[in-house]
Scaffold this motif. Sequence first.
Motif, PDB file in Angstrom:
ATOM      1  N   TRP A  25       0.827  -1.200   0.000  1.00 15.13           N
ATOM      2  CA  TRP A  25       0.000   0.000   0.000  1.00 15.13           C
ATOM      3  C   TRP A  25       0.864   1.255   0.000  1.00 15.13           C
ATOM      4  O   TRP A  25       0.505   2.275  -0.618  1.00 15.13           O
ATOM      5  CB  TRP A  25      -0.945  -0.012   1.196  1.00 15.13           C
ATOM      6  N   LEU A  28       1.989   1.852  -3.564  1.00 18.42           N
ATOM      7  CA  LEU A  28       0.872   2.311  -4.396  1.00 18.42           C
ATOM      8  C   LEU A  28       0.577   3.785  -4.146  1.00 18.42           C
ATOM      9  O   LEU A  28       0.349   4.566  -5.083  1.00 18.42           O
ATOM     10  CB  LEU A  28      -0.367   1.463  -4.095  1.00 18.42           C
ATOM     11  N   GLY A  62      -7.001   1.005   3.180  1.00 20.26           N
ATOM     12  CA  GLY A  62      -6.773  -0.173   2.334  1.00 20.26           C
ATOM     13  C   GLY A  62      -6.365  -1.385   3.138  1.00 20.26           C
ATOM     14  O   GLY A  62      -6.855  -2.497   2.906  1.00 20.26           O
ATOM     15  N   THR A  66      -8.593  -4.839   3.315  1.00 19.63           N
ATOM     16  CA  THR A  66      -8.029  -6.107   2.838  1.00 19.63           C
ATOM     17  C   THR A  66      -7.819  -7.092   3.991  1.00 19.63           C
ATOM     18  O   THR A  66      -8.013  -8.296   3.825  1.00 19.63           O
ATOM     19  CB  THR A  66      -6.688  -5.862   2.125  1.00 19.63           C
ATOM     20  N   GLY A  98     -13.500  -2.711  -3.324  1.00 19.05           N
ATOM     21  CA  GLY A  98     -13.278  -1.443  -4.024  1.00 19.05           C
ATOM     22  C   GLY A  98     -14.363  -0.437  -3.724  1.00 19.05           C
ATOM     23  O   GLY A  98     -14.086   0.753  -3.515  1.00 19.05           O
ATOM     24  N   GLY A 136     -10.882   1.381 -10.671  1.00 20.61           N
ATOM     25  CA  GLY A 136      -9.453   1.227 -10.429  1.00 20.61           C
ATOM     26  C   GLY A 136      -9.153   0.482  -9.139  1.00 20.61           C
ATOM     27  O   GLY A 136      -8.317  -0.431  -9.122  1.00 20.61           O
ATOM     28  N   PHE A 137      -9.851   0.844  -8.053  1.00 22.09           N
ATOM     29  CA  PHE A 137      -9.563   0.191  -6.786  1.00 22.09           C
ATOM     30  C   PHE A 137     -10.172  -1.212  -6.711  1.00 22.09           C
ATOM     31  O   PHE A 137      -9.688  -2.044  -5.941  1.00 22.09           O
ATOM     32  CB  PHE A 137     -10.038   1.050  -5.616  1.00 22.09           C
ATOM     33  N   VAL A 140      -7.393  -3.053  -8.096  1.00 19.78           N
ATOM     34  CA  VAL A 140      -6.345  -3.169  -7.078  1.00 19.78           C
ATOM     35  C   VAL A 140      -6.694  -4.250  -6.062  1.00 19.78           C
ATOM     36  O   VAL A 140      -5.860  -5.086  -5.688  1.00 19.78           O
ATOM     37  CB  VAL A 140      -6.136  -1.807  -6.377  1.00 19.78           C
ATOM     38  N   ALA A 143      -6.273  -7.593  -7.597  1.00 15.98           N
ATOM     39  CA  ALA A 143      -4.862  -7.990  -7.634  1.00 15.98           C
ATOM     40  C   ALA A 143      -4.390  -8.438  -6.261  1.00 15.98           C
ATOM     41  O   ALA A 143      -3.640  -9.411  -6.134  1.00 15.98           O
ATOM     42  CB  ALA A 143      -4.019  -6.820  -8.139  1.00 15.98           C
ATOM     43  N   TRP A 144      -4.829  -7.732  -5.215  1.00 16.42           N
ATOM     44  CA  TRP A 144      -4.453  -8.116  -3.846  1.00 16.42           C
ATOM     45  C   TRP A 144      -4.940  -9.530  -3.540  1.00 16.42           C
ATOM     46  O   TRP A 144      -4.195 -10.360  -3.011  1.00 16.42           O
ATOM     47  CB  TRP A 144      -5.052  -7.123  -2.854  1.00 16.42           C
TER      48      TRP A 144
END
Length: 297
Positions: A25, A28, A62, A66, A98, A136-137, A140, A143-144
């Motif tokens: 994070w 990023l 974030g 997560t 997100g 976008g998030f 993200v 991907a996480w």
Amino acid sequence: EEDDGEAVRLWSGSPSYWLCQGAGWGSLIILAAMGSDSIWGQSWSGIVVELASVFAILGGTGIGITHAARVYAKKQGWTDLPPLHLVPRAGGAAVLMGGAYILLLSPMLLRSADLPTAWGPWLWAVWGKVAAPLFGFSVVMGAWLAIYFGLHAAWNYRQAEVDRWRLQAQTEAARLKALTLQLNPHFFFNCLASVRALIRETPRRAKKMVARLARLLRRTLQAGEEKTVPLHQELSTTETYLQLEKMRFEERLEWDVDVSEAASDRPVPFLLVQTLTENAVKHGIGERRDGGTIQIE
């Protein structure tokens, strides 16, 4: 608590996990901040304070989202699901994560926006502001999740391989232990029958045979948990066995051992040579009227 009573720790995680969370994070946010003129136009102390506050807000949010997803996934057993069941769950979770991220940060996104007052246009304008960050998030977060479940899949595969090899090793150990305890019973019965016959005819030979049989039994039972023994020790056990069989086969059985000095100290599985020799006696010498010679090289 789970059904089995095991407590689920909210902030559990290895140091490497938290290091990866912070580094991921943080990287990023730094990449995103590199395009912000409002941050880099300040003094160095202002930049540090600004980055620290941005990381605390954006990175903390974030990490919280997560990590909460990780706790939920662990409690639901997602890491053990096959890909066919895991992918749709992870995809839906990425969109929800997100959305939660953008919802929590919406005051920052909309604080400087010039929004209309009418309800319909206001919603449309808000959607226009958050649609791109939401997508976008979500990527993200996806991907996480891909990295997290990918690492777990690799770990599960490695653990399965370790368990498979451990089970195979335990099976081989059990087979070896069984082998040490089950030398051919017919061999012992034949030895006892020979001893009984020799007691009356030649007591001295009977005494030697009993001593050799006791030596072979002692070596077999004293092996314990040893998986391997030096070759010279294995050959000694084999020769004791052959001497016992010699009492029964007499001149029909001969043997010759040719082993280099360098090989004599090498480890071999216990009773490996003896078992091969026993097969040679049973299926080779025993089926030949004239007998023969067993060669161990």
